[in-house]
Design an enzyme around this catalytic site. Structure first.
Site, PDB file in Angstrom:
ATOM      1  N   ALA A  73       0.851  -1.185   0.000  1.00 44.19           N
ATOM      2  CA  ALA A  73       0.000   0.000   0.000  1.00 44.19           C
ATOM      3  C   ALA A  73       0.891   1.240   0.000  1.00 44.19           C
ATOM      4  CB  ALA A  73      -0.893  -0.014   1.238  1.00 44.19           C
ATOM      5  N   GLN A  75       1.198   3.637   2.174  1.00 45.33           N
ATOM      6  CA  GLN A  75       1.876   3.753   3.472  1.00 45.33           C
ATOM      7  C   GLN A  75       2.380   2.381   3.930  1.00 45.33           C
ATOM      8  OE1 GLN A  75       2.935   6.204   5.311  1.00 45.33           O
ATOM      9  NE2 GLN A  75       2.133   7.814   3.984  1.00 45.33           N
ATOM     10  N   SER A  76       3.054   1.665   3.052  1.00 44.91           N
ATOM     11  CA  SER A  76       3.548   0.329   3.386  1.00 44.91           C
ATOM     12  C   SER A  76       4.796   0.404   4.254  1.00 44.91           C
ATOM     13  CB  SER A  76       3.876  -0.417   2.089  1.00 44.91           C
ATOM     14  OG  SER A  76       4.637  -1.575   2.366  1.00 44.91           O
ATOM     15  N   ASN A  77       4.719  -0.212   5.421  1.00 43.53           N
ATOM     16  CA  ASN A  77       5.902  -0.321   6.283  1.00 43.53           C
ATOM     17  C   ASN A  77       6.896  -1.301   5.683  1.00 43.53           C
ATOM     18  OD1 ASN A  77       4.741   1.253   8.538  1.00 43.53           O
ATOM     19  ND2 ASN A  77       3.295  -0.463   8.599  1.00 43.53           N
ATOM     20  N   ALA A  79       7.438  -1.757   2.432  1.00 45.58           N
ATOM     21  CA  ALA A  79       8.180  -1.066   1.371  1.00 45.58           C
ATOM     22  C   ALA A  79       9.305  -0.232   1.986  1.00 45.58           C
ATOM     23  CB  ALA A  79       7.229  -0.181   0.558  1.00 45.58           C
TER      24      ALA A  79
END
Ligand SMILES: *Cc1c(COP(=O)(O)O)cnc(C)c1O
Length: 331
Positions: A73, A75-77, A79
């Site tokens: 997403a 706001q992917s942690n 990534a």
């Protein structure tokens, strides 16, 4: 039980602390609550993907890759931690960020995890919701390969058997802390999304013969789908170990009643959990994952499912950087 036969690169500050939460426990008047601080794994503000990346990045090194690609997403942690691991180990990093919530807020699109992705030197492309993101990822990798770049593809959330080894490791680590402290736990609770964390913990607890039941609080999929996916990944993870004990379908339990309106959309219970933990324990939770997990635990305590006299360990999977993408919910 040891994991030394698997290639691994050290990225995390491990073991993470196991801490008592006396003020939250008292406020809820139920079981004694402890927390496993996987929000403190160290890599670019930490979180649960760091443990998975120790095994995934080792595989990327072994395969001689120059670039790692992954998706998540906006706001992917995952990534963000992948971007940081790539920077630390000298890989290029390319991310596909899916706008699952349809948000057009600039805080959501550019701040929080996205800001850190950029600082770590990753490049990224946006995708609208509801595409087959794994196929998009494979297509993006194929493009780079056609240009002569050797790529390593990490699935969303780092959730494949290699990544799940990070949570097998967490299960072993926690059992060591239980042995050292003499604490008995009646339940382990955590937020479950792309399944690698729960699959790894269930597999790890099987391998060390822990009887502690694990409850995943879902953040996206309905219960049946989530449990089936975690179960399948647990089986595949245990296949990496010769003579591993068998996992039973009933060993995998998820409660998906706390998703709220959908993935990445803050829920009332989650926002309450963020405020309670921040004010009572000085702890930060994120609205997408860990706060929904915490909200589930709080609600189940209030309903009497977990009682006084019991002891719970909540695995804090991190994510607080996403708070900066959701600032307007706390105005
Ligand atoms: C990814 C993530 C989870 C979920 O872990 P999975 O292994 O994807 O199930 C939970 N909490 C946070 C903060 C995460 O970033």
């Amino acid at each position: 039980m040891d994991l030394t036969s698997f290639p691994r690169v050290k990225l995390g500050h491990l073991p993470t602390p196991l801490e008592h939460l006396p003020r939250l426990s008292e406020a809820l008047g139920g079981p004694e609550i402890w927390i496993k601080r996987d929000d403190c794994t160290g890599l670019s503000t930490g979180g649960n993907k760091t443990r998975k990346l120790e095994f995934l990045m080792a595989e990327a090194i072994e395969q001689g890759a120059e670039m790692v690609l992954t998706q998540g997403a906006v706001q992917s942690n995952h990534a963000r931690q992948t971007a940081a691991a790539a920077a630390k180990l000298g890989f290029k990093c390319h991310l596909l960020l899916e706008n699952r919530t349809g948000s057009e807020e600039s805080l959501y699109l550019d701040n929080g995890n996205v800001l850190l992705d950029t600082l770590h030197g990753a490049t990224y492309e946006h995708r609208p919701a509801d595409l087959d993101m794994h196929q998009e990822l494979l297509d993006a990798a194929a493009k780079f390969e056609a240009e002569g770049v050797k790529t390593y593809v990490i699935p969303g959330g780092g959730s494949n058997p290699t990544g799940a080894l990070g949570y097998v490791n967490c299960g072993i680590e926690l059992m060591g802390q239980i042995n050292d402290t003499g604490l008995q736990f009646d339940h382990l609770i955590h937020a479950t999304g792309s399944q690698g964390t729960q699959a790894g913990l269930v597999a790890g607890f099987k391998l060390v013969s822990s009887p502690i039941p694990i409850l995943g609080i879902g953040v996206r999929a309905p219960k049946d789908k989530q449990e089936a996916a975690v179960f399948a990944l647990t089986q595949k993870t245990l296949e990496l170990f010769p003579n591993a004990p068998e996992v039973k379908r009933e060993d995998v339990v998820a409660n998906c009643n706390y998703v709220g309106e959908g993935y990445g959309i803050p829920s009332e219970g989650g926002l309450e959990a963020i405020r309670m933990c921040a004010e009572l324990e000085g702890l930060l939770f994120d609205p997408v994952y860990s706060a929904k997990g915490m909200a589930g635990m709080i609600d189940l305590i209030r309903k009497g499912e977990f009682k006084k006299g019991e002891r719970i360990v909540f695995v804090h999977t991190g994510g607080s950087v996403a708070l900066f993408g959701y600032q307007n919910y706390f105005a």
